[in-house]
Structure formats: C-alpha cells, structure tokens
Design an enzyme around this catalytic site. Structure first.
Site, PDB file in Angstrom:
ATOM      1  N   LYS A   1      -5.045   2.283   7.633  1.00 46.73           N
ATOM      2  CA  LYS A   1      -4.349   3.300   6.848  1.00 46.73           C
ATOM      3  C   LYS A   1      -4.567   4.660   7.498  1.00 46.73           C
ATOM      4  CE  LYS A   1      -2.477   1.011   3.444  1.00 46.73           C
ATOM      5  NZ  LYS A   1      -1.016   0.995   3.297  1.00 46.73           N
TER       6      LYS A   1
ATOM      7  N   ASP B   1      -0.499   2.190   9.185  1.00 47.22           N
ATOM      8  CA  ASP B   1       0.401   2.407   8.053  1.00 47.22           C
ATOM      9  C   ASP B   1       0.117   3.799   7.483  1.00 47.22           C
ATOM     10  OD1 ASP B   1       2.017   2.383   5.865  1.00 47.22           O
ATOM     11  OD2 ASP B   1       1.144   0.590   4.937  1.00 47.22           O
TER      12      ASP B   1
ATOM     13  N   GLU C   1       3.854   1.725  10.676  1.00 49.89           N
ATOM     14  CA  GLU C   1       4.618   1.550   9.421  1.00 49.89           C
ATOM     15  C   GLU C   1       4.662   2.877   8.658  1.00 49.89           C
ATOM     16  OE1 GLU C   1       3.652  -2.136   7.427  1.00 49.89           O
ATOM     17  OE2 GLU C   1       3.448  -1.089   5.510  1.00 49.89           O
TER      18      GLU C   1
ATOM     19  N   ASP D   1       8.597  -0.205   5.093  1.00 45.55           N
ATOM     20  CA  ASP D   1       7.938  -0.902   3.969  1.00 45.55           C
ATOM     21  C   ASP D   1       8.537  -0.355   2.676  1.00 45.55           C
ATOM     22  OD1 ASP D   1       6.293  -1.992   2.065  1.00 45.55           O
ATOM     23  OD2 ASP D   1       4.482  -0.926   2.676  1.00 45.55           O
TER      24      ASP D   1
ATOM     25  N   LYS E   1       7.493  -8.025   0.991  1.00 48.93           N
ATOM     26  CA  LYS E   1       6.433  -8.164  -0.014  1.00 48.93           C
ATOM     27  C   LYS E   1       6.973  -8.938  -1.209  1.00 48.93           C
ATOM     28  CE  LYS E   1       3.838  -3.964   1.091  1.00 48.93           C
ATOM     29  NZ  LYS E   1       3.520  -2.579   0.671  1.00 48.93           N
TER      30      LYS E   1
ATOM     31  N   GLN F   1       0.935  -5.750  -1.546  1.00 48.06           N
ATOM     32  CA  GLN F   1       1.061  -4.635  -2.481  1.00 48.06           C
ATOM     33  C   GLN F   1      -0.284  -4.343  -3.145  1.00 48.06           C
ATOM     34  OE1 GLN F   1       4.385  -3.260  -2.530  1.00 48.06           O
ATOM     35  NE2 GLN F   1       2.870  -1.723  -3.034  1.00 48.06           N
TER      36      GLN F   1
HETATM   37  C1  MUC Z   1       1.128  -0.882   2.070  1.00 44.88           C
HETATM   38  O1  MUC Z   1       1.486  -1.625   2.968  1.00 44.88           O
HETATM   39  O2  MUC Z   1       1.651   0.217   2.017  1.00 44.88           O
HETATM   40  C2  MUC Z   1      -0.154   0.652  -0.403  1.00 44.88           C
HETATM   41  C3  MUC Z   1       0.840   1.291  -1.071  1.00 44.88           C
HETATM   42  C4  MUC Z   1       1.842   0.356  -1.286  1.00 44.88           C
HETATM   43  O3  MUC Z   1       2.922   0.535  -1.851  1.00 44.88           O
HETATM   44  O4  MUC Z   1       1.481  -0.836  -0.774  1.00 44.88           O
HETATM   45  C5  MUC Z   1       0.170  -0.760  -0.247  1.00 44.88           C
HETATM   46  C6  MUC Z   1       0.058  -1.314   1.112  1.00 44.88           C
HETATM   47 MG    MG Z   2       2.905  -0.133   3.865  1.00 44.49          MG
END
Ligand code: MUC
Ligand code: MG
Length: 367
Positions: free
Chosen positions: A162, A191, A217, A242, A266, A294
């Site tokens: 992240k 991400d 991402e 995403d 997702k 998620q």
């Molecule tokens: C992700 O891949 O972004 C964090 C916020 C969201 O909406 O999903 C998670 C993981």
């Molecule tokens: Mg994401």
C-alpha cells in the site's frame, strides 16, 4: 426450488492488525452475513464488507437495502433465475457489496442443492490458487517484518504494497526496504488507492524504476481523467483499475479510454455473476486481470477463492486472499488454510463453507 427467505445479519469481528491504506482503514470486520433459504430447506451464505470510502455503503445501509428492497424483490423467484434476480436487484443503483453477497449466497445455495462446488459450476479450471498478501501502512521496518513473517509462515511470495502517502519519498523508501529485505524472488506491486496525483505517481515510478515492480494499481484518481491517461501512457508496467472499474461498464470506459491496462476483479463487489461478466469482457479485450480483496473476512475469501479457481484468466497471477489471517476469529466451522503459498478450494458443495451457529450468535450485533 424457490427463494424462500433472505436475511441480512450484521456481525463484528476485530482485526488483530488493522489494515491501513490511502483511502481509509479497516480495524473491525463489521460485515453483513447474507443468508438465503430455499423452499427445499437449503441455505446459502455470503458476506458483504461495508467500505464507505470505496462504495458509500455502511453496515446499516447494507442491512437496510437487503431487508427493505432486495428480499421483497427476490423472495418467491426460482433459485436459478439469476438474470431475474439481477434485473430486479439492479433497479436499485449502487450498493455493490450488498448485491454481490446476495448473488453469491444464491450460488452457494444452488451448489448445495445440486451437491457440486461453486468453482466447478463456474468453470472448474483449477483447485488451488497462489496467494498474494497485502501489506498496509506502517513504519518501513514493520512492513518488512510483516512481509517476512507472512513469507516464512505461509510461503507467500507475492506482496501488494500500500502506497499513496506524502511525501512520496517515504513510500519509495518502504518499497526499497521490502525489496532489500525480501530479495529478488518475491513479487512486489503497488496500490495507491488514489492517494497521489499523477505527477507524484510518475515521480515514484521513476524513483522505483530499478525495483522490479510487476504492476501498479490506482496510484492516482481516475476522475483526474487526462492526468490519469497521461500517467498510464508513461507507466512501464500494467496499470490496474480497481475501485475505478467496479462494473463491466466501468471496465469498458476505463480501459478503452486509456486509463487502465489491467483490471482487478473482486467478488465482494461483483459477486459470481457479474465477476463472470467482467472476466469474460477482459478476456475478450485481451486485458489481464488479477483477483483483488476487499479486506474480506473468511466467508468472502472463500467466495473469492471459488471464483478465482473457476477460470484460467483469474488463476494466472497470485490472488489477494489473505486478509482473513489478521482476523481475531471467524464464523466458520472449519477455518481456511494457506500452505506453501497456496489456498486450495474447499471440496464441499457450494462455496464449501459452513457457518458455525454458536459463533454467529456470539458475533452478531443485532441482538
Ligand atoms: C484494495 O485493493 O484497494 C482497500 C480499499 C478497498 O476498496 O479495497 C482494499 C484493497
Ligand atoms: Mg486496490
């Protein structure tokens, strides 16, 4: 075989380690169990994770939309009338995780009715997936230590890092520390959850040019339309949509508009039915996909696993399936497992999970 009832049960299980990222954080799995019963007495379950910073849903809103709008719309329909369910539920805009959980609970009930696993009903491509782990915001040393622990304990060698904090240099240092600590053999990808501007993201990508990232991402907001296209044109690795592409229509718009070159699927937001549509669209367009998470609980992870294993395109890359590892407990009679970096699909009918009624009674929050 008709849908006899649809319930939405709020529950709350703490994470032992909160997941923090640029758009928010998750400290407690305050999710909603969606449970359907059929006229044959079969039960199907799935869970909806409220992520207000991504989809605008809350635990209360999910319970309300399922009880007040979706249940009356689908009770009495044949269990296999999925397109009818989709059309009726689709009259309500938004609410993606509530819709997805209902869809997956219906598939679970169908699998349990015919005695077959959902991953087979959806395509039956494989029986296990390589797992990728999400490393949330922390001090650099703590993020490296977490990745090392997860690699050493579960054999996971793919990590989503992240990023999206300011200044950019701080996250760049984290990624470098992860590469130095974990070596060349692990996969690292980023991400940003829309945290940076396109210019900041471009700066980070330049600084990380030699780190060997496999993809990135949502480093910047897709709503900054021209800036995002500018960034994607210069991005040396696939740029994953995403939260900017939760539906097939969004995927079409973002990919054809040049704002993404890869797509995260997702099940928490597109269930099994619409995830199938998104995956087929991406296969037709020649756009690679990855199975995202998620910050799902154990039930959501079992659902993601079942879908990911059903198709070739969704099982090519390590799938984000490990957030449940940091939950203090779960609702399952049999816990999920990860061994040698992989998760095997549950062999039983439906999504292969059973809810432990005693645990549900303990963790449900509706009295
Ligand atoms: C992700 O891949 O972004 C964090 C916020 C969201 O909406 O999903 C998670 C993981
Ligand atoms: Mg994401």
């Amino acid at each position: 075989m008709k849908v006899e009832s649809v319930e939405a049960i709020p529950f709350s299980i703490p994470f032992t380690k909160p997941v923090r990222f640029a758009s928010g954080q998750v400290e407690v799995a305050d999710h909603v169990l969606v449970r359907v019963r059929t006229s044959d007495g079969v039960t199907g379950v799935a869970e909806a994770p409220p992520r207000p910073y991504t989809y605008g849903e809350t635990q209360t809103s999910i319970v309300a939309v399922v009880e007040q709008l979706f249940a009356p719309a689908v009770v009495g329909l044949p269990l296999l009338a999925r397109e009818q369910v989709r059309a009726r539920v689709g009259r309500t805009v938004g609410n993606p995780t509530a819709k997805a959980a209902l869809d997956m609970a219906l598939w679970d009930a169908w699998g349990k009715t015919c005695g077959r696993p959902v991953h087979e009903l959806l395509g039956g491509f494989t029986d296990s997936l390589a797992v990728s782990h999400m490393v949330g915001f922390d001090e650099p040393a703590a993020m490296v230590a977490e990745a090392e622990r997860v690699r050493d304990t579960y054999g996971i060698t793919s990590f989503k890092v992240k990023v999206g904090r300011r200044p950019v240099h701080a996250d760049v240092a984290v990624v470098r520390a992860l590469r130095a600590g974990l070596g060349e053999d692990v996969e690292l990808y980023l991400d940003g959850n829309r945290g940076w501007t396109a210019a900041e993201a471009a700066q980070a990508l330049r600084m990380l040019d030699d780190v060997g990232l496999s993809r990135v991402e949502e480093l910047d907001p897709a709503d900054d339309v021209l800036a995002r296209r500018w960034l994607v044109q210069r991005c040396p690795v696939p740029y994953v949509a995403d939260e900017s592409a939760p539906t097939a229509a969004d995927v079409t718009r973002e990919v054809l508009g040049g704002s993404a070159t890869m797509v995260s699927i997702k099940t928490a937001r597109t269930g099994f039915t619409d995830s199938t549509q998104v995956a087929g669209l991406c296969e037709g367009l020649g756009v690679p996909v990855a199975l995202g998470n998620q910050v799902d609980g154990s039930i959501g992870s079992a659902c993601a696993l079942a879908f990911g294993a059903s198709r070739r395109s969704t099982s090519l890359l390590p799938a984000e399936l490990s957030n449940w590892l940091d939950l203090a407990d779960d609702l399952l009679t049999e816990p999920l497992t990860i061994a040698e970096g992989r998760m095997a699909v549950r062999g039983g009918p439906g999504t292969g999970i059973e809810v432990d009624e005693e645990k549900l009674a303990r963790f449900r929050t509706d009295g």
